[in-house]
Every structure is written in C-alpha cells, then in structure tokens.
Enzyme design. Structure first.
Site, PDB file in Angstrom:
ATOM      1  N   GLU A  79       0.808  -1.224   0.000  1.00 33.79           N
ATOM      2  CA  GLU A  79       0.000   0.000   0.000  1.00 33.79           C
ATOM      3  C   GLU A  79       0.839   1.270   0.000  1.00 33.79           C
ATOM      4  O   GLU A  79       0.702   2.135   0.867  1.00 33.79           O
ATOM      5  CB  GLU A  79      -0.960  -0.041   1.186  1.00 33.79           C
ATOM      6  CG  GLU A  79      -1.834  -1.290   1.150  1.00 33.79           C
ATOM      7  CD  GLU A  79      -2.688  -1.503   2.393  1.00 33.79           C
ATOM      8  OE1 GLU A  79      -2.696  -0.630   3.279  1.00 33.79           O
ATOM      9  OE2 GLU A  79      -3.351  -2.544   2.478  1.00 33.79           O
ATOM     10  N   GLU A 118      -6.202 -10.345  -1.904  1.00 37.80           N
ATOM     11  CA  GLU A 118      -7.025 -10.204  -0.689  1.00 37.80           C
ATOM     12  C   GLU A 118      -8.520 -10.111  -1.040  1.00 37.80           C
ATOM     13  O   GLU A 118      -9.274  -9.364  -0.468  1.00 37.80           O
ATOM     14  CB  GLU A 118      -6.586  -8.972   0.112  1.00 37.80           C
ATOM     15  CG  GLU A 118      -5.099  -8.956   0.426  1.00 37.80           C
ATOM     16  CD  GLU A 118      -4.697  -7.789   1.309  1.00 37.80           C
ATOM     17  OE1 GLU A 118      -5.570  -7.115   1.871  1.00 37.80           O
ATOM     18  OE2 GLU A 118      -3.481  -7.539   1.448  1.00 37.80           O
TER      19      GLU A 118
HETATM   20  O1  G3I Z   1      -3.550  -9.726  18.409  1.00 35.88           O
HETATM   21  C1  G3I Z   1      -4.108  -8.586  19.087  1.00 35.88           C
HETATM   22  C2  G3I Z   1      -4.748  -9.037  20.400  1.00 35.88           C
HETATM   23  O2  G3I Z   1      -3.725  -9.529  21.261  1.00 35.88           O
HETATM   24  C3  G3I Z   1      -5.458  -7.851  21.031  1.00 35.88           C
HETATM   25  O3  G3I Z   1      -6.120  -8.280  22.218  1.00 35.88           O
HETATM   26  C4  G3I Z   1      -6.484  -7.304  20.042  1.00 35.88           C
HETATM   27  C5  G3I Z   1      -7.263  -6.141  20.591  1.00 35.88           C
HETATM   28  O4  G3I Z   1      -6.402  -5.031  20.654  1.00 35.88           O
HETATM   29  O5  G3I Z   1      -5.800  -6.864  18.843  1.00 35.88           O
HETATM   30  C6  G3I Z   1      -5.177  -7.978  18.193  1.00 35.88           C
HETATM   31  O6  G3I Z   1      -4.510  -7.508  17.028  1.00 35.88           O
HETATM   32  C7  G3I Z   1      -5.421  -7.159  15.968  1.00 35.88           C
HETATM   33  C8  G3I Z   1      -5.054  -8.011  14.740  1.00 35.88           C
HETATM   34  O7  G3I Z   1      -5.859  -7.624  13.601  1.00 35.88           O
HETATM   35  C9  G3I Z   1      -5.285  -9.489  15.014  1.00 35.88           C
HETATM   36  O8  G3I Z   1      -6.641  -9.707  15.258  1.00 35.88           O
HETATM   37  C10 G3I Z   1      -5.179  -5.695  15.624  1.00 35.88           C
HETATM   38  O9  G3I Z   1      -5.658  -4.922  16.708  1.00 35.88           O
HETATM   39  C11 G3I Z   1      -5.995  -5.334  14.367  1.00 35.88           C
HETATM   40  O10 G3I Z   1      -5.671  -4.007  13.960  1.00 35.88           O
HETATM   41  C12 G3I Z   1      -5.570  -6.269  13.222  1.00 35.88           C
HETATM   42  O11 G3I Z   1      -6.388  -5.956  12.104  1.00 35.88           O
HETATM   43  C13 G3I Z   1      -5.842  -6.488  10.880  1.00 35.88           C
HETATM   44  C14 G3I Z   1      -5.545  -5.295   9.939  1.00 35.88           C
HETATM   45  O12 G3I Z   1      -5.096  -5.790   8.676  1.00 35.88           O
HETATM   46  C15 G3I Z   1      -4.449  -4.425  10.503  1.00 35.88           C
HETATM   47  O13 G3I Z   1      -3.272  -5.193  10.574  1.00 35.88           O
HETATM   48  C16 G3I Z   1      -6.918  -7.369  10.240  1.00 35.88           C
HETATM   49  O14 G3I Z   1      -7.112  -8.531  11.041  1.00 35.88           O
HETATM   50  C17 G3I Z   1      -6.445  -7.786   8.851  1.00 35.88           C
HETATM   51  O15 G3I Z   1      -7.490  -8.505   8.177  1.00 35.88           O
HETATM   52  C18 G3I Z   1      -6.117  -6.554   8.008  1.00 35.88           C
HETATM   53  O16 G3I Z   1      -5.609  -6.980   6.779  1.00 35.88           O
HETATM   54  C19 G3I Z   1      -5.184  -5.912   5.914  1.00 35.88           C
HETATM   55  C20 G3I Z   1      -3.966  -6.415   5.143  1.00 35.88           C
HETATM   56  O17 G3I Z   1      -2.955  -6.776   6.060  1.00 35.88           O
HETATM   57  C21 G3I Z   1      -3.496  -5.362   4.161  1.00 35.88           C
HETATM   58  N1  G3I Z   1      -4.590  -5.000   3.247  1.00 35.88           N
HETATM   59  C22 G3I Z   1      -5.790  -4.523   3.945  1.00 35.88           C
HETATM   60  C23 G3I Z   1      -6.285  -5.594   4.894  1.00 35.88           C
HETATM   61  C24 G3I Z   1      -7.568  -5.153   5.576  1.00 35.88           C
HETATM   62  O18 G3I Z   1      -7.324  -4.029   6.383  1.00 35.88           O
END
Ligand code: G3I
Length: 626
Positions: free
Chosen positions: A444, A550
C-alpha cells in the site's frame, strides 16, 4: 504522481543539503555532521535465543499433522499502549466536543446538537457513578444519542424524557482515568453529530473493604461449529473486576477432556475435548473468586457438532480445478487457528480447497518484531509447517508497510530508519526465504490521488524507499517473486495510474519487481469489470505478473448471495483470461473470522458451509476455454 523523476532529483539534492546540516533524516552513511546518526551505529539487533519458539504441549491446541510451537516467554506488547489520559488532561476540563458536519449542510441555519451541564468527574472505586446526558438542539427537536463504548458493567439507561443516565460502579480494575463518550445526532440530519466525552478520575478508597467483591466472569465466547471426532480447544479467559485472577472449573468435563491453566497467562485456561456425537452441546464453565471461593459464576458455552457429511461438498476441490487452469487459489490464514475451537475443520477445509496461503497478521512488524532484537516467530513458523504439510505455496505479507509498526520503529530517529528497514527485511527473509516464494515487499505505497502515501519510510528515504526495499529483498532471494501490493486499484483512477507510473519508474531504474498484488476488497455492488480487465492488461503490458491477493466481496444492504457469487465469478473469469494472472486469494476462509465479518464476504459461512460464491468460483474454474 507529484514526485516525478526530475523533481525527485531536486528533492534528493535538497535532502542532501538538509542532511549535511543534520536537519532531516539521511538514508545512507552521512559523513558530514557528527550529530547525524550513522547507519552502522543503529543496526537492528538480530533475533536472540529468547526468540526461538518451543514445542507446545498438544493439550493446548487442535493442530492435526504438525507439532505446534509457541513463544518461550510472555506475549510481547506490540504497539504503544493506548494514549493514556493524564491528570493534566483531567484538570484541563471537559474535552472539546467533536462535531461531524455532512457535506452541504448549512451550519448557519442548523446548529449542531450539544449536551447540557456536563463536567469531568472524580469518583472512588466502589461508589456508583451516575452521569445524566441531556442532548439539546437549537432548533428545538430532541436529538438521539448513543454511547461510543460502555465499560464492563456500565449501563446507559433511558429516562424517557430525552435524557439518559450512564451508571457505572468502578472497581479496582478501573482505577485511573476513564474517557466516556456519547454522540448526539441532529434531529434533522443524523449524519450531523456531536461527540462529547467526559473524563472520569477513579481512585482507591482508603478503606478497600468498602469496595464490593463482585463475582468473577468468563470472557465472551462466540458460538462455533465443529466436526465430530475433531479435537476442540477453547481458550477460556476469566475476568475479575476486582483485579484478581479467578480460577476456572468445568463441573461436567466432557469424557476424555482436559482443562489446563496456560503456563504463561494465569487468566487463561484451555479446555480440550473431542466430541464423538453430533448435536448442539452446552458446557458449563464455573469462575471461582480467588479471594472468596464461595463467590462464583457459571457461564454456558455452546458448540455445534456436525457429522463428517455435514462438511462434504460436491465437485472437485478448488485447488485441483485451479491447477488445471495454471493458477493457484488460496486464502489468508487466521493467526493461530489451531487455538480456536473450530481449528481442525478450518485446517481441513483449507487443505482440501487451497494451495496458496498468506499469513493474515503474524508477519506484521508490530507483531513479528515488537522490540529491537525481539521477534515472535511461532505463529508464522506454525503456518509454514501447516503449508508444507499440505503442499501450499506461502505468500509472505507484508515486509514494508505504513501500518502495524511497533512503537520502537515509530519513535525511531529518521536517520536510522533505512537501516531498520533493510535489517528487518534481512532478518525476516533470512528466516523464511526458503519457505516463502512470494513476498508483498511493499504494501500500500500509494495515496488515493496517485502520489506516494506519506509514511515514516517516505519521510526518511524519500520515494527511493521502495527501490531500496525491493533491492534488499532481491539480495535476500534471487528467485522470490517480489510484489507491490495495493488496494483500490481494481478500477480506473488516479491511484492505479500513479501505481503504473511508479512501476514504469522502477523499471527504468532496473529495480527488481515481479508483479502487482491487487487486493480487491470489493462490495457486492462492484461492477467495474471492464476496468479490472483493462488494469490487468496494463500490468501485463509491463511484462510483470498479477496476483489477486485479498479478494473478498462484502454484501451491501439488501444484496443477495447470488449477486456476491456473480462478482466472485466475474473476477475469477477475468483472472483466467489473463495469462499473467497467477493466483486468486481470498482474505480469509470463513465469514466467522473475516475482518469484515459483518458483511459475510467470503466463500464459506460461519459453519464452514460453502456459499453460492463457492459454487460460482468452482464452476468458473471448471469451465475450460473462455
Ligand atoms: O492480536 C491482538 C490481540 O492480542 C489484542 O487483544 C487485540 C485487541 O487489541 O488486537 C489484536 O490484534 C489485531 C489483529 O488484527 C489481530 O486480530 C489488531 O488490533 C488489528 O488491527 C488487526 O487488524 C488487521 C488489519 O489488517 C491491521 O493489521 C486485520 O485482522 C487484517 O485482516 C487486516 O488486513 C489488511 C492487510 O494486512 C493489508 N490489506 C488490507 C487488509 C484489511 O485491512
């Protein structure tokens, strides 16, 4: 793209000038200003012995066919803790209201709603707090309102006179500062809204016995569907608002089952059992107070067990059909799916249907490298083991991204970031290049307007951060497929055009790039298929490949699963038409764990049943010729 080749050189000259003055971060070794940090002194420490995963006892997971490893120590905090509210914030008074004004609304004739008589509050743990929220609107009507997020045990009660009362009894766990926000909606236009926060200072009483000892609870557990004779694990978390750690017990443990406290996290107990009959089962979990053992609560958790037949599907697996069409088909894997109750059917479904897999989250920098020299490899190591077991290609994601960066990188000196970036690529590809053949090297990089997105990487190295990342990745693997991965490029527009200009510039500079990842996070209303076909052709014309990385198709209001299926089928068809299109991956496997789960965007529902979209993809892959 604003930063063309020419102006970029000018920028580079300017940066060098500022760099010599030590005014900006300088990529590369500067030898002018002694205060400028040199790369050599900031090298990112390599993983240490503490970062070597250890084998996990099988009692804690439901992996089938490969040994699960875990981190040797406690989970490392990955990002800056939430911005703490300070005493100074509290003393400064009520936070300023945040007003959202929809486009075209004339604020001269319609004033924003507001709240009467609010102020910050101080309360002692154990006391019951009551705050009345009275929304008002200058035009006289009564605004609606909703709380942003209630603290555990808090309520927002209607007084049936237009006002509501926030009631909450803070306990030991709540000591400190709490920010409680309520949003009022304009009676005429609900998109015109005012969010007002109140800061609440919670302190301990001198006599702690005045705080009631409340019964412990079990953290929320969602419903799951599993397959008979598959191992099931529930990670159960006890919560005690008095700040102690409850003991969990299962009075009626399933036959052959176990309940074991996690060796690293006292509040986590893992329940493991293997259901041998089909049906809906409820298991009582008792949480026992660690101060007063007579104080308990019981919560029933539910699991639906289906027969083997309940998961069988007609026709050939998607991976076989795709292989016949010289493409791969896959998904993004939920991190640590083998610690989820339905982990076994998750794995079995993936293994049958898919031959390429991406880690959804375990390779993001804030998780993988949360502190200098500290790495959390276990989740990714487990995915490698799972992929190898099922002969799946691994698509690594991401190396360089503007999001999910650990605090130590966000707070790093600008001059040190090039070293941190290239070291990180070195450490991660050094461990996984043999196992992972496709890499989202830069994720991105584009802004919506077609220029490069601002990021800490752009700030420290200028546009060349992309060159440097790709060159470093190539130096780590001569034959890895190196991608730039982007969203919102499935249709004509400035973002896609800007990306093509970036690709052209990289190719002029002989920077290694093997393809473009089209994320394709779509809605069921998507209909720009001709644009998608044309954009694929533009990438192919540059003699590089296309990866659909994705794909998900979120159901918009009123949309049908038939429409969703049609969008999936069209995207698959466009990929099959384009020889350069190498793989189609959905962003997740089941709606249960999708990052957009509320829109049911994937091929499998929460019970691992194939949706019409699965059949549409299967049929499209099966049709030979056009
Ligand atoms: O693992 C922690 C957990 O320990 C904690 O209790 C919880 C609450 O704070 O957060 C958990 O981490 C979360 C993680 O997903 C795992 O569930 C993060 O907060 C959350 O921000 C993260 O969201 C991910 C997001 O990317 C940001 O990294 C989504 O699951 C994931 O589907 C999304 O994927 C992205 C691709 O990497 C890039 N393209 C866009 C796509 C959608 O946003």
């Amino acid at each position: 793209m604003q930063k063309s080749l020419v102006s970029r050189n000018l920028l580079a000259l300017l940066a060098l000038g500022f760099c010599a003055l030590g005014m900006v971060g300088c990529g590369g070794n500067s030898n002018s200003d002694p205060d400028t940090v040199t790369n050599a002194s900031v090298s990112t420490p390599p993983p240490g012995p503490d970062d070597t995963p250890i084998v996990e006892q099988a009692i804690f997971n439901n992996a089938v066919g490969f040994p699960v490893v875990r981190e040797p120590g406690p989970r490392l905090s990955t990002t800056d803790e939430a911005i703490e509210i300070t005493e100074a914030d509290f003393m400064r008074g009520l936070p300023t209201a945040v007003i959202q004004v929809p486009d075209g609304l004339d604020t001269a004739t319609n004033q924003a709603p507001f709240f009467e008589g609010l102020e910050n509050i101080e309360v002692v743990a154990g006391q019951i707090l009551e705050v009345v929220f009275k929304p008002r609107d200058a035009e006289g009507e009564l605004p609606g309102m909703f709380p942003e997020k209630l603290p555990q045990g808090g309520t927002f009660d209607d007084n049936f006179d237009g006002s509501k009362t926030f009631r909450f009894q803070p306990l030991q766990n709540d000591v400190g500062f709490l920010k409680f926000t309520v949003t009022a909606l304009d009676p005429v236009n609900p998109q015109y809204r005012t969010s007002q926060s109140v800061l609440i200072k919670i302190t301990l009483p001198t006599d702690l016995s005045t705080i009631p000892n409340v019964a412990p609870m079990l953290d929320d557990v969602i419903a799951h569907t599993v397959r008979v004779n598959d191992p099931v694990v529930f990670e159960l978390k006890g919560i005690d608002l008095n700040g102690t750690v409850p003991r969990l017990e299962v009075p009626n443990l399933p036959v052959g089952g176990s309940l074991v406290q996690d060796p690293r996290f006292d509040e986590i107990y893992v329940l493991k059992f293997t259901p041998d009959t089909i049906g809906v089962f409820s298991i009582d979990i008792l949480a026992r107070d660690s101060v007063d053992p007579a104080l308990t609560s019981t919560t029933a958790i539910s699991v639906t067990v289906l027969s083997e037949l309940g998961f069988q599907r007609e026709g050939e697996p998607l991976r076989s059909l795709a292989q016949n069409r010289d493409v791969q088909i896959g998904f993004a894997a939920l991190q640590s799916f083998y610690h989820r109750p339905d982990g076994a059917i998750y794995a079995a479904t993936a293994a049958r249907e898919y031959d390429i897999v991406t880690p959804e989250n375990s390779m993001k920098m804030d998780y993988l490298n949360p502190a200098p020299g500290r790495y959390q490899f276990a989740a990714t190591d487990n995915l490698v083991a799972f992929a190898k077991l099922h002969d799946m290609t691994i698509h690594a994601h991401p190396l360089v991204w503007y999001r999910q960066l650990p605090a130590w990188i966000l707070n790093s000196a600008v001059a040190t970031r090039e070293t941190h970036m290239t070291d990180y690529i070195d450490r991660v590809m050094g461990r996984y290049a043999q196992d992972m053949s496709i890499w989202d090297v830069v994720n991105e990089p584009m802004a919506d307007n077609g220029t490069l997105r601002d990021s800490i990487w752009l700030e420290s190295m200028g546009a060349e951060y992309i060159d440097k990342a790709l060159l470093k990745a190539r130096s780590m693997s001569a034959d890895a497929t190196l991608l730039i991965n982007e969203f919102d490029i499935g249709f004509a527009g400035a973002k896609f055009s800007g990306l093509m200009q970036l690709v052209d510039e990289l190719q002029v500079r002989d920077v290694p790039l093997d393809g473009v990842g089209f994320q394709l996070h779509l809605f069921s209303s998507f209909n720009q298929f001709d644009d998608l076909r044309a954009n694929f052709a533009e990438v192919a014309a540059r003699d590089i490949d296309i990866y659909i990385t994705e794909l998900d198709v979120s159901l918009t209001e009123g949309a049908t699963t038939a429409r969703q299926a049609e969008v999936y089928a069209q995207v698959v068809a466009i990929c099959l038409e384009q020889a350069r299109c190498k793989a189609i991956q959905t962003w997740g496997l089941t709606d249960q764990y999708s990052f957009r789960s509320i829109f049911d965007p994937l091929l499998f529902d929460r019970a691992y049943q194939a949706k019409p979209a699965y059949g549409a993809v299967q049929n499209r892959l099966a049709i030979f010729g056009n």
